[in-house]
Design a protein around this motif. Structure first.
Motif, PDB file in Angstrom:
ATOM      1  N   ASN A   1      37.680  -6.495  12.545  1.00 35.99           N
ATOM      2  CA  ASN A   1      38.436  -7.675  12.101  1.00 35.99           C
ATOM      3  C   ASN A   1      37.859  -8.291  10.834  1.00 35.99           C
ATOM      4  N   TRP A   2      37.168  -7.469  10.025  1.00 39.03           N
ATOM      5  CA  TRP A   2      36.680  -7.956   8.739  1.00 39.03           C
ATOM      6  C   TRP A   2      37.870  -8.323   7.850  1.00 39.03           C
ATOM      7  N   CYS A   3      37.641  -9.188   6.876  1.00 38.85           N
ATOM      8  CA  CYS A   3      38.712  -9.586   5.955  1.00 38.85           C
ATOM      9  C   CYS A   3      39.214  -8.356   5.188  1.00 38.85           C
ATOM     10  N   PRO A   4      40.511  -8.304   4.882  1.00 38.72           N
ATOM     11  CA  PRO A   4      40.995  -7.194   4.053  1.00 38.72           C
ATOM     12  C   PRO A   4      40.215  -7.151   2.733  1.00 38.72           C
ATOM     13  N   GLY A   5      39.728  -5.974   2.371  1.00 40.86           N
ATOM     14  CA  GLY A   5      38.966  -5.829   1.121  1.00 40.86           C
ATOM     15  C   GLY A   5      37.466  -5.987   1.296  1.00 40.86           C
ATOM     16  N   CYS A   6      37.006  -6.336   2.482  1.00 38.86           N
ATOM     17  CA  CYS A   6      35.563  -6.513   2.726  1.00 38.86           C
ATOM     18  C   CYS A   6      34.808  -5.203   2.483  1.00 38.86           C
ATOM     19  N   GLY A   7      33.641  -5.294   1.884  1.00 39.35           N
ATOM     20  CA  GLY A   7      32.819  -4.105   1.622  1.00 39.35           C
ATOM     21  C   GLY A   7      32.307  -3.432   2.881  1.00 39.35           C
ATOM     22  N   ASN A   8      32.349  -4.130   4.006  1.00 37.16           N
ATOM     23  CA  ASN A   8      31.865  -3.522   5.244  1.00 37.16           C
ATOM     24  C   ASN A   8      32.693  -2.300   5.651  1.00 37.16           C
ATOM     25  N   PHE A   9      33.973  -2.277   5.248  1.00 37.21           N
ATOM     26  CA  PHE A   9      34.800  -1.107   5.587  1.00 37.21           C
ATOM     27  C   PHE A   9      34.230   0.150   4.938  1.00 37.21           C
TER      28      PHE A   9
ATOM     29  N   ASN B   1      24.069  -6.353   1.923  1.00 33.50           N
ATOM     30  CA  ASN B   1      23.566  -7.478   1.129  1.00 33.50           C
ATOM     31  C   ASN B   1      24.691  -8.076   0.272  1.00 33.50           C
ATOM     32  N   ASN B   2      25.239  -9.208   0.738  1.00 32.05           N
ATOM     33  CA  ASN B   2      26.331  -9.836  -0.028  1.00 32.05           C
ATOM     34  C   ASN B   2      25.939 -11.190  -0.610  1.00 32.05           C
ATOM     35  N   GLY B   3      24.673 -11.568  -0.444  1.00 29.49           N
ATOM     36  CA  GLY B   3      24.168 -12.773  -1.092  1.00 29.49           C
ATOM     37  C   GLY B   3      24.621 -14.089  -0.479  1.00 29.49           C
TER      38      GLY B   3
ATOM     39  N   LEU C   1      24.650  -3.255  -1.815  1.00 31.15           N
ATOM     40  CA  LEU C   1      25.286  -4.403  -2.463  1.00 31.15           C
ATOM     41  C   LEU C   1      26.710  -4.464  -1.933  1.00 31.15           C
ATOM     42  N   GLN C   2      26.952  -5.407  -1.044  1.00 30.64           N
ATOM     43  CA  GLN C   2      28.217  -5.433  -0.305  1.00 30.64           C
ATOM     44  C   GLN C   2      29.142  -6.529  -0.819  1.00 30.64           C
ATOM     45  N   VAL C   3      30.355  -6.144  -1.108  1.00 27.83           N
ATOM     46  CA  VAL C   3      31.336  -7.111  -1.599  1.00 27.83           C
ATOM     47  C   VAL C   3      31.817  -7.994  -0.439  1.00 27.83           C
ATOM     48  N   CYS C   4      31.716  -9.321  -0.635  1.00 29.40           N
ATOM     49  CA  CYS C   4      32.308 -10.287   0.301  1.00 29.40           C
ATOM     50  C   CYS C   4      33.426 -10.993  -0.455  1.00 29.40           C
ATOM     51  N   VAL C   5      34.649 -10.594  -0.182  1.00 33.15           N
ATOM     52  CA  VAL C   5      35.783 -11.118  -0.959  1.00 33.15           C
ATOM     53  C   VAL C   5      36.069 -12.590  -0.644  1.00 33.15           C
ATOM     54  N   SER C   6      35.580 -13.061   0.504  1.00 29.28           N
ATOM     55  CA  SER C   6      35.926 -14.428   0.909  1.00 29.28           C
ATOM     56  C   SER C   6      34.926 -15.482   0.444  1.00 29.28           C
ATOM     57  N   TYR C   7      33.617 -15.183   0.531  1.00 23.84           N
ATOM     58  CA  TYR C   7      32.627 -16.231   0.235  1.00 23.84           C
ATOM     59  C   TYR C   7      31.744 -15.936  -0.970  1.00 23.84           C
ATOM     60  N   ASN C   8      31.925 -14.775  -1.585  1.00 25.44           N
ATOM     61  CA  ASN C   8      31.213 -14.482  -2.833  1.00 25.44           C
ATOM     62  C   ASN C   8      32.144 -13.656  -3.728  1.00 25.44           C
TER      63      ASN C   8
ATOM     64  N   GLY D   1      25.985 -11.571  12.252  1.00 22.69           N
ATOM     65  CA  GLY D   1      26.657 -11.715  10.960  1.00 22.69           C
ATOM     66  C   GLY D   1      27.885 -10.825  10.939  1.00 22.69           C
ATOM     67  N   CYS D   2      28.698 -10.960   9.895  1.00 23.06           N
ATOM     68  CA  CYS D   2      29.892 -10.099   9.783  1.00 23.06           C
ATOM     69  C   CYS D   2      29.485  -8.636   9.867  1.00 23.06           C
ATOM     70  N   SER D   3      28.444  -8.277   9.111  1.00 21.32           N
ATOM     71  CA  SER D   3      28.005  -6.879   9.046  1.00 21.32           C
ATOM     72  C   SER D   3      27.579  -6.363  10.410  1.00 21.32           C
TER      73      SER D   3
ATOM     74  N   PHE E   1      25.602 -16.180   3.588  1.00 23.17           N
ATOM     75  CA  PHE E   1      25.862 -16.152   5.034  1.00 23.17           C
ATOM     76  C   PHE E   1      27.383 -16.252   5.185  1.00 23.17           C
ATOM     77  N   SER E   2      28.014 -15.167   5.569  1.00 21.79           N
ATOM     78  CA  SER E   2      29.482 -15.134   5.567  1.00 21.79           C
ATOM     79  C   SER E   2      30.100 -15.544   6.895  1.00 21.79           C
ATOM     80  N   LEU E   3      29.501 -15.081   7.992  1.00 21.14           N
ATOM     81  CA  LEU E   3      30.107 -15.369   9.306  1.00 21.14           C
ATOM     82  C   LEU E   3      30.171 -16.867   9.554  1.00 21.14           C
TER      83      LEU E   3
HETATM   84 FE1  SF4 Z   1      33.519  -9.388   4.899  1.00 19.67          FE
HETATM   85 FE2  SF4 Z   1      32.950 -11.703   3.720  1.00 19.67          FE
HETATM   86 FE3  SF4 Z   1      35.106 -11.484   5.272  1.00 19.67          FE
HETATM   87 FE4  SF4 Z   1      32.678 -11.448   6.338  1.00 19.67          FE
HETATM   88  S1  SF4 Z   1      33.624 -13.175   5.284  1.00 19.67           S
HETATM   89  S2  SF4 Z   1      34.361 -10.080   6.873  1.00 19.67           S
HETATM   90  S3  SF4 Z   1      31.488 -10.334   4.788  1.00 19.67           S
HETATM   91  S4  SF4 Z   1      34.744 -10.419   3.346  1.00 19.67           S
END
Ligand code: SF4
Length: 289
Positions: A17-25, A122-124, A199-206, A52-54, A126-128
């Protein structure tokens, strides 16, 4: 046991259930590809993850998994390895988990050279918890906890891992799935503490650090003539990082006996195979009650 060639054997029915575009995929795909490449079976691999999200990745890959406490993925992974050193053990977590909450565990695991693979998303930030600056957040980063911009410089995980004693230290970015998969294969094959900073892209918070942002800035140190056995050169590249130019690749790799090889108790057989019928734990339990 699954068919060795079954390309779906590491898939789970549950979908992330990560955000669409999240680097975790991308990280999840690279990890599954690496396990296939290594001809591993799901029952041979165990993952511990923090919070955490990851760290939710442990639910979405079909291997054994333990989703533990914040910052504690490495002591859990170490315990698993010592209990059964025949297993492939992977520890996962984010920068908030491993570089903020769990920093000392990172240093100690590298120093001990426990034979496990530590993958940090590493997305720099705290996303969750919806966006607080982490130790790898850039100076000036505006977040819930730094509304006027972070005043501290970011932490350098690569330099720390090299100096703490890690015997495999690498970095890549979540948008390069082929390279990431190759690095995970190399890390799992390595005997000792293998660390990959992703280096992980977080599209929502970074969102500033997008796929394009990273593509414009990362470079491969192997293209610059770096030999990964050269520790001094590895440190030079690690310390040269800045917001405009970020080194990736295998910084350092060396051979040193893994921690578990030095334990006489498990020289002949993994701990789980020891005969415990004459072991009395009643006194110990009584002390704890
Ligand atoms: Fe990925 Fe950031 Fe969404 Fe968390 S908040 S799932 S790290 S894009």
């Amino acid at each position: 046991m699954s068919n060795a060639n079954d390309k779906t054997k590491f898939n789970t029915k549950a979908r992330p259930n990560w955000c669409p575009g999240c680097g975790n995929f991308g990280i999840q795909s690279a990890l599954k590809r690496a396990l296939m490449e290594l001809n591993l079976e799901p029952h041979q691999v165990v993952m511990s993850s923090g919070i955490g999200c990851s760290s939710k990745i442990a639910h979405w890959i079909n291997i054994y998994g333990l989703h533990g406490l914040h910052g504690r993925t490495l002591p859990i992974a170490t315990g698993i390895k010592l209990a059964n050193n025949n297993l492939v053990v992977i520890a996962e977590g984010g920068d908030g988990d491993g570089y903020s909450e769990g920093m000392n565990h990172f240093i100690q695991a590298a120093r001990r050279n426990v034979d496990l693979t530590y993958i940090v998303h590493n997305n720099g930030v705290f996303s969750l918890t919806t966006g607080q600056t982490s130790t790898t957040g850039k100076k000036g980063f505006v977040s819930n906890t730094t509304p006027f911009g972070a005043i501290e410089p970011p932490f350098n995980p690569i330099a720390l891992a090299i100096t703490a004693g890690a015997t495999f230290v690498a970095r890549t970015f979540s948008g390069d799935i082929n390279r990431l998969s190759e690095l995970i294969v190399a890390a799992i094959k390595h005997r000792g503490f293998a660390f990959i900073d992703i280096l992980q892209v977080c599209v929502s918070y970074n969102p500033e650090k997008s796929y394009k942002w990273y593509k414009d800035r990362v470079y491969n140190i192997e293209d610059k003539g770096h030999a990964h056995t050269n520790r001094s050169s590895a440190l030079v590249f690690a310390l040269a990082d800045n917001e405009d130019r970020i080194a990736t690749g295998i910084f350092y790799q060396s051979e040193r006996a893994p921690y578990e090889d030095l334990l006489p108790q498990i020289k002949k057989a993994p701990l789980v195979e020891h005969d415990i019928k004459n072991v009395e734990i009643g006194n110990l339990m009584a002390e704890l009650i």
